[in-house]
Design a protein around this motif. Structure first.
Motif, mmCIF file in Angstrom:
data_model
loop_
_atom_site.group_PDB
_atom_site.id
_atom_site.type_symbol
_atom_site.label_atom_id
_atom_site.label_comp_id
_atom_site.label_asym_id
_atom_site.label_seq_id
_atom_site.Cartn_x
_atom_site.Cartn_y
_atom_site.Cartn_z
ATOM 1 N N ASP A 81 -9.927 -27.780 -9.477
ATOM 2 C CA ASP A 81 -9.023 -27.236 -10.502
ATOM 3 C C ASP A 81 -7.762 -26.679 -9.851
ATOM 4 O O ASP A 81 -6.657 -26.884 -10.351
ATOM 5 N N ALA A 82 -7.931 -25.961 -8.767
ATOM 6 C CA ALA A 82 -6.813 -25.261 -8.128
ATOM 7 C C ALA A 82 -6.000 -26.137 -7.185
ATOM 8 O O ALA A 82 -4.781 -26.005 -7.110
ATOM 9 N N PHE A 83 -6.667 -27.038 -6.452
ATOM 10 C CA PHE A 83 -5.987 -27.771 -5.390
ATOM 11 C C PHE A 83 -5.829 -29.264 -5.650
ATOM 12 O O PHE A 83 -5.154 -29.940 -4.887
ATOM 13 N N GLY A 84 -6.467 -29.796 -6.677
ATOM 14 C CA GLY A 84 -6.376 -31.240 -6.930
ATOM 15 C C GLY A 84 -7.398 -31.988 -6.091
ATOM 16 O O GLY A 84 -8.590 -31.721 -6.156
ATOM 17 N N ASP A 85 -6.935 -32.943 -5.280
ATOM 18 C CA ASP A 85 -7.824 -33.719 -4.415
ATOM 19 C C ASP A 85 -8.373 -32.802 -3.320
ATOM 20 O O ASP A 85 -7.622 -32.050 -2.692
ATOM 21 N N ILE A 86 -9.686 -32.885 -3.097
ATOM 22 C CA ILE A 86 -10.341 -32.037 -2.099
ATOM 23 C C ILE A 86 -11.406 -32.842 -1.358
ATOM 24 O O ILE A 86 -11.871 -33.869 -1.858
ATOM 25 N N PRO A 87 -11.834 -32.383 -0.185
ATOM 26 C CA PRO A 87 -12.993 -33.016 0.451
ATOM 27 C C PRO A 87 -14.236 -32.758 -0.394
ATOM 28 O O PRO A 87 -14.509 -31.612 -0.755
ATOM 29 N N TYR A 88 -14.950 -33.817 -0.722
ATOM 30 C CA TYR A 88 -16.169 -33.652 -1.515
ATOM 31 C C TYR A 88 -17.302 -34.514 -0.972
ATOM 32 O O TYR A 88 -18.298 -33.995 -0.506
ATOM 33 N N SER A 89 -17.145 -35.835 -1.021
ATOM 34 C CA SER A 89 -18.254 -36.711 -0.641
ATOM 35 C C SER A 89 -18.613 -36.598 0.840
ATOM 36 O O SER A 89 -19.768 -36.802 1.201
ATOM 37 N N GLU A 90 -17.659 -36.265 1.687
ATOM 38 C CA GLU A 90 -17.931 -36.088 3.114
ATOM 39 C C GLU A 90 -17.882 -34.616 3.522
ATOM 40 O O GLU A 90 -17.888 -34.297 4.702
ATOM 41 N N ALA A 91 -17.861 -33.730 2.549
ATOM 42 C CA ALA A 91 -17.707 -32.296 2.831
ATOM 43 C C ALA A 91 -18.988 -31.672 3.370
ATOM 44 O O ALA A 91 -20.091 -32.161 3.119
ATOM 45 N N LEU A 92 -18.819 -30.610 4.109
ATOM 46 C CA LEU A 92 -19.899 -29.742 4.559
ATOM 47 C C LEU A 92 -20.915 -30.449 5.450
ATOM 48 O O LEU A 92 -22.100 -30.146 5.415
ATOM 49 N N LYS A 93 -20.454 -31.386 6.262
ATOM 50 C CA LYS A 93 -21.340 -32.136 7.156
ATOM 51 C C LYS A 93 -21.365 -31.565 8.568
ATOM 52 O O LYS A 93 -21.932 -32.164 9.467
ATOM 53 N N GLY A 94 -20.715 -30.422 8.773
ATOM 54 C CA GLY A 94 -20.717 -29.794 10.090
ATOM 55 C C GLY A 94 -19.989 -30.624 11.123
ATOM 56 O O GLY A 94 -18.936 -31.195 10.841
ATOM 57 N N ASN A 95 -20.567 -30.732 12.296
ATOM 58 C CA ASN A 95 -19.925 -31.463 13.391
ATOM 59 C C ASN A 95 -20.014 -32.973 13.242
ATOM 60 O O ASN A 95 -19.340 -33.698 13.963
ATOM 61 N N SER A 96 -20.838 -33.465 12.317
ATOM 62 C CA SER A 96 -20.944 -34.921 12.167
ATOM 63 C C SER A 96 -19.699 -35.516 11.510
ATOM 64 O O SER A 96 -19.329 -36.646 11.793
ATOM 65 N N ILE A 97 -19.024 -34.764 10.644
ATOM 66 C CA ILE A 97 -17.749 -35.197 10.050
ATOM 67 C C ILE A 97 -16.829 -33.974 10.041
ATOM 68 O O ILE A 97 -16.916 -33.119 9.165
ATOM 69 N N ILE A 98 -15.960 -33.909 11.046
ATOM 70 C CA ILE A 98 -15.107 -32.726 11.165
ATOM 71 C C ILE A 98 -13.798 -32.863 10.389
ATOM 72 O O ILE A 98 -13.112 -31.873 10.161
ATOM 73 N N ASN A 99 -13.439 -34.068 9.992
ATOM 74 C CA ASN A 99 -12.246 -34.300 9.166
ATOM 75 C C ASN A 99 -12.635 -35.117 7.941
ATOM 76 O O ASN A 99 -12.351 -36.306 7.856
#
Length: 116
Positions: A84-102
């Motif tokens: 709502d606040a930022f528009g496009d955001i990390p979601y499907s690859e989010a919160l994966k720790g060191n396995s996906i840092i970007n």
């Protein structure tokens, strides 16, 4: 602070209310410090959503569906508020720790569809 920051930003931008006691006064003239957005983002993404992802994983191994259900609802609220606040955001690859840092950014439309 999760809902408060989002409410202050959105409501002062659309001039639904104005600042009082210095809380949102800079927002009235669109002079918001970058750390306000950083704190807003970190409250959800870095802190709450990460903790909720741990609860979801732990509840699977502990066979605790009620904890998992509550954590999933709060996760949907968190991602919904961020998009709502930022528009496009990390979601499907989010919160994966060191396995996906970007993590890649998902479109706002995709985030809304997935959290339903």
């Amino acid at each position: 602070s999760l809902g408060v920051d989002a409410g202050i930003l959105g409501n002062t931008y659309i001039q639904q209310f104005s600042g009082a006691n210095g809380d949102a006064t800079p927002n009235d003239s669109y002079r918001i410090r970058i750390d306000y957005y950083n704190n807003f983002w970190n409250s959800f993404y870095t802190n709450s959503l990460k903790e909720l992802s741990i609860i979801i994983e732990e509840s699977k191994t502990a066979n605790s569906p009620y904890y998992r259900g509550i954590a999933r609802v709060l996760t949907a609220y968190g991602f919904g508020t961020l998009t709502d606040a930022f528009g496009d955001i990390p979601y499907s690859e989010a919160l994966k720790g060191n396995s996906i840092i970007n993590p890649r950014y998902d479109s706002q439309e995709d985030v809304y569809e997935q959290i339903q």
